[in-house]
Scaffold this active site. Structure first.
Site, PDB file in Angstrom:
ATOM      1  CB  ALA A 185      50.542  28.404  26.576  1.00 49.61           C
TER       2      ALA A 185
ATOM      3  CB  ALA B 202      43.800  36.786  39.836  1.00 51.29           C
ATOM      4  CB  THR B 203      39.920  33.601  36.649  1.00 49.84           C
ATOM      5  OG1 THR B 203      40.982  33.263  35.752  1.00 49.84           O
ATOM      6  CG2 THR B 203      39.122  34.780  36.103  1.00 49.84           C
TER       7      THR B 203
ATOM      8  CG  HIS C  63      50.617  36.266  35.876  1.00 50.03           C
ATOM      9  ND1 HIS C  63      49.779  36.754  34.905  1.00 50.03           N
ATOM     10  CD2 HIS C  63      51.125  35.110  35.392  1.00 50.03           C
ATOM     11  CE1 HIS C  63      49.783  35.929  33.876  1.00 50.03           C
ATOM     12  NE2 HIS C  63      50.588  34.918  34.152  1.00 50.03           N
TER      13      HIS C  63
ATOM     14  NE  ARG D 119      48.629  41.580  39.898  1.00 48.04           N
ATOM     15  CZ  ARG D 119      48.534  40.260  40.001  1.00 48.04           C
ATOM     16  NH1 ARG D 119      48.485  39.506  38.931  1.00 48.04           N
ATOM     17  NH2 ARG D 119      48.465  39.692  41.190  1.00 48.04           N
TER      18      ARG D 119
ATOM     19  CG  ASP E 276      45.764  37.060  32.960  1.00 39.84           C
ATOM     20  OD1 ASP E 276      45.466  36.041  32.304  1.00 39.84           O
ATOM     21  OD2 ASP E 276      46.915  37.519  33.021  1.00 39.84           O
TER      22      ASP E 276
END
Length: 184
Positions: A11, A34-35, A52, A56, A85
């Site tokens: 992490a 993106a999960t 995040h 981008r 990710d």
């Protein structure tokens, strides 16, 4: 088949940033998968997602794909670079699958990865470096993710370990383990 790259590590080590750098370097249209899903009542989770998103580039296509990863990958064009990710979140999203269903999901995923012509970057957490979780669901998560990462690493062109702010190319400095049927 396109390039397949696995980026793994602990992490907050920089895995996502390294994957983003590689995606930019590909020179291709980037599809960010993106999960994770947004959870409006969880401010800390929303902040992580926002961090995040802020990194981008605006021209990247973002898809939220909490469970149907194989189908999403199968639909990508060869001219793209897909950044997934993360696999840890994907595994967590499917924790309620029984062992047979999970085995089928993994098998479908691994076959799909080998058939897709687009470049693919997969970000995955390393969870097995600490204590064994004291509860069954935690052990299931850790074991499923560890096994998935090993199986995916075996078919990826390049595997990076990101730790302490450094990306190590394990494909060039490591020795690949023999294939194993049980991935223990």
């Amino acid at each position: 088949m396109g390039k397949t790259i696995l980026i793994t590590g602990p992490a907050r080590s920089g895995k996502s940033e390294w994957a983003e750098t590689l995606a930019i370097q590909s020179g291709k249209t980037v599809i960010y998968v993106a999960t994770a899903t947004t959870i409006p009542d969880d401010a800390e989770w929303q902040e992580r997602i926002q961090q995040h998103q802020n990194r981008r580039p605006q021209d990247w296509v973002t898809l939220e794909v909490p469970t149907t990863l194989s189908a999403t990958l199968a639909d990508t064009k060869p001219s793209s670079c897909v950044l997934v990710d993360s696999l840890g979140t994907w595994v967590a999203n499917l924790l309620e699958e029984d062992e047979v269903s999970w085995a089928n999901t993994v098998a479908e995923f691994l076959v799909t990865v080998q058939l897709v012509a687009a470049d693919m970057l997969f970000v995955a957490e390393e969870t097995g470096w600490g204590v064994v979780p004291a509860y069954p669901l935690g052990r299931t998560f850790r074991d499923r993710l560890g096994s998935l990462v090993r199986q995916l690493g075996a078919i990826c062109e390049t595997v990076y370990l990101v730790t302490g702010g450094y990306a190590l190319n394990l494909s060039t400095i490591g020795t690949k383990l023999p294939d194993s049927a049980n991935y223990e």
